[in-house]
Design a protein around this motif. Structure first.
Motif, short mmCIF file in Angstrom:
data_model
loop_
_atom_site.label_atom_id
_atom_site.label_comp_id
_atom_site.label_asym_id
_atom_site.label_seq_id
_atom_site.Cartn_x
_atom_site.Cartn_y
_atom_site.Cartn_z
N ILE A 15 0.80 -1.22 0.08
CA ILE A 15 -0.09 0.03 0.11
C ILE A 15 0.86 1.23 -0.13
CG2 ILE A 15 -1.67 1.28 1.51
CD1 ILE A 15 -2.90 -1.43 2.26
N GLN A 16 1.89 1.10 0.68
CA GLN A 16 2.73 2.41 1.08
C GLN A 16 3.94 2.56 0.13
OE1 GLN A 16 4.13 2.38 5.12
NE2 GLN A 16 2.06 2.24 5.86
N ARG A 17 4.15 1.53 -1.00
CA ARG A 17 5.08 1.40 -1.71
C ARG A 17 6.47 1.60 -0.80
NH1 ARG A 17 0.79 3.10 -4.39
NH2 ARG A 17 1.25 5.34 -4.34
N ARG A 18 6.76 0.96 0.08
CA ARG A 18 7.91 1.12 0.85
C ARG A 18 8.40 -0.41 1.10
NH1 ARG A 18 6.45 5.45 5.52
NH2 ARG A 18 6.11 7.34 4.21
N PRO A 19 9.43 -0.82 0.25
CA PRO A 19 10.02 -2.37 0.28
C PRO A 19 10.51 -2.54 1.77
CG PRO A 19 11.60 -0.82 -0.71
CD PRO A 19 10.51 -0.04 -0.58
N ILE A 20 10.49 -4.05 2.02
CA ILE A 20 10.91 -4.29 3.31
C ILE A 20 12.16 -5.39 3.13
CG2 ILE A 20 8.81 -4.17 4.40
CD1 ILE A 20 8.40 -7.34 4.29
N GLU A 21 12.78 -5.69 4.17
CA GLU A 21 13.80 -6.41 3.96
C GLU A 21 13.53 -7.97 3.84
OE1 GLU A 21 17.03 -5.38 3.82
OE2 GLU A 21 16.04 -3.14 4.04
N PRO A 22 14.38 -8.82 3.12
CA PRO A 22 13.68 -10.05 2.96
C PRO A 22 13.36 -10.83 4.08
CG PRO A 22 16.07 -9.82 1.83
CD PRO A 22 15.76 -8.34 2.65
N LEU A 23 12.38 -11.50 4.01
CA LEU A 23 11.58 -12.30 5.15
C LEU A 23 12.79 -13.21 5.52
CD1 LEU A 23 7.94 -12.40 4.09
CD2 LEU A 23 8.65 -10.83 5.55
N THR A 24 13.47 -13.89 4.92
CA THR A 24 14.17 -14.99 4.86
C THR A 24 15.31 -14.56 5.85
OG1 THR A 24 15.01 -14.88 2.67
CG2 THR A 24 13.56 -16.60 3.32
N SER A 25 15.66 -13.30 5.74
CA SER A 25 16.76 -12.49 6.57
C SER A 25 16.19 -12.44 7.88
CB SER A 25 17.30 -11.45 6.00
OG SER A 25 17.76 -11.66 4.73
N THR A 26 15.02 -11.72 8.10
CA THR A 26 14.39 -11.32 9.47
C THR A 26 13.74 -12.37 10.00
OG1 THR A 26 13.73 -9.23 8.09
CG2 THR A 26 12.74 -9.86 10.31
N TYR A 27 13.34 -13.62 9.36
CA TYR A 27 12.99 -14.66 9.91
C TYR A 27 13.64 -15.90 9.24
CZ TYR A 27 9.11 -11.46 10.86
OH TYR A 27 8.59 -9.97 11.28
N PRO A 28 14.86 -16.32 9.54
CA PRO A 28 15.83 -17.36 9.05
C PRO A 28 15.05 -18.87 9.14
CG PRO A 28 16.84 -15.99 10.55
CD PRO A 28 15.48 -15.68 10.65
N GLY A 29 14.32 -18.86 9.92
CA GLY A 29 13.46 -20.37 10.02
C GLY A 29 12.30 -20.49 9.20
N LEU A 30 11.92 -19.37 8.29
CA LEU A 30 10.54 -19.24 7.82
C LEU A 30 10.65 -20.52 6.92
CD1 LEU A 30 8.07 -17.65 7.09
CD2 LEU A 30 9.14 -16.56 5.24
N THR A 31 9.52 -21.22 6.74
CA THR A 31 9.25 -22.54 5.77
C THR A 31 8.46 -22.25 4.55
OG1 THR A 31 7.37 -23.29 7.03
CG2 THR A 31 9.70 -24.01 7.81
N VAL A 32 8.16 -23.03 3.80
CA VAL A 32 7.57 -22.83 2.65
C VAL A 32 6.03 -23.04 3.04
CG1 VAL A 32 6.68 -23.96 0.46
CG2 VAL A 32 9.41 -23.56 0.94
#
Length: 257
Positions: A15-32
């Motif tokens: 909505i704000q067109r402001r990118p975020i950092e990779p989720l896999t960096s912020t949450y290293p254990g994120l699964t598919v």
């Protein structure tokens, strides 16, 4: 890990067109699987805002893209009504973050498809016809620095899409052999054929129907299914004009403003 909170973060980034950092960096254990749950939570949030699901899209159908992300199967996302541009309607570049353009074959379903066990023949029987399509992929992840869970959670990096004005019965075509030419500002930038999509575009649709069965989701009658990019995506800027030409399906253009 709060999957709802992550879905909200992605929605706000869009909505704000402001990118975020990779989720896999912020949450290293994120699964598919968790990433798909985030995607579904985000879709549910959009439905509560009045949006409507009008189809699905398949990503990572080419071997090159799978090798790039180290995966062995495609992924998928949801198409919502606000993502559809009418043929001839320009796409405002400033509504997106990092848009890239792909040429695809769109399937228009007349019957519901629900896995498991869906075959290419089932896809043919359930398809009203196919149309040329342009997909504008986009990412809420900064600089497209994505791994598989990043793109899945981000609705398979969906942005916008355009359909051509001509629908052709699928029985009249050999979708593996349909050639496509992608032009940017009058210059040919990519060429390919339908077989680049998971071996056969209908095979990609069958895969999707079977994959969605894991979440008790069907491909519904009337839905638009984008079967996957035939060639690599091309970056887009304001002022760019893209044209995709398909043998037997026709030509479709899109202008960014």
């Amino acid at each position: 890990m709060d999957l709802q909170a992550i879905a909200k973060e992605l929605l706000e980034a869009e909505i704000q067109r402001r990118p975020i950092e990779p989720l896999t960096s912020t949450y290293p254990g994120l699964t598919v699987e968790e990433a798909y749950r985030i995607q579904l939570a985000g879709v549910e949030m959009k439905l509560k805002q009045g949006r409507r699901v009008i189809g699905k899209k398949i990503g990572l159908t080419s071997k090159a893209m799978q090798d790039l992300l180290g995966v062995k199967e495609p992924d998928y996302g949801h198409l919502l009504d606000h993502m559809l541009l009418l043929e001839g309607e320009p796409c405002p570049r400033d509504e997106l973050l990092w848009p890239r353009v792909e040429g695809e074959i769109a399937f228009i379903l007349k019957d519901t498809l629900k896995g498991p066990g869906v075959t290419i023949a089932d896809v043919f029987r359930a398809t009203e016809g196919v149309m040329p399509a342009i997909e504008i992929v986009d990412s809420r992840i900064r600089d497209w620095k994505i791994k598989l869970p990043d793109t899945i959670a981000d609705n398979a990096s969906s942005g916008r899409f355009v359909l051509g004005s001509r629908m052709v019965p699928v029985k009249d075509l050999d979708l593996r052999l349909i050639g496509m030419v992608l032009e940017k500002n009058g210059q040919v930038v990519n060429t390919g054929a339908g077989a680049a999509v998971w071996g056969h575009p209908a095979a990609a649709v069958a895969w999707l129907a079977n994959k969605l069965a894991e979440f008790d989701i069907a491909l519904e009658a009337g839905e638009i299914i984008l079967s996957g990019a035939i060639t690599a995506a091309v970056e887009a800027a304001a002022g760019d004009v893209f044209t995709v030409s398909f043998y037997g399906l026709g030509t479709l253009s899109l202008r960014f403003i």
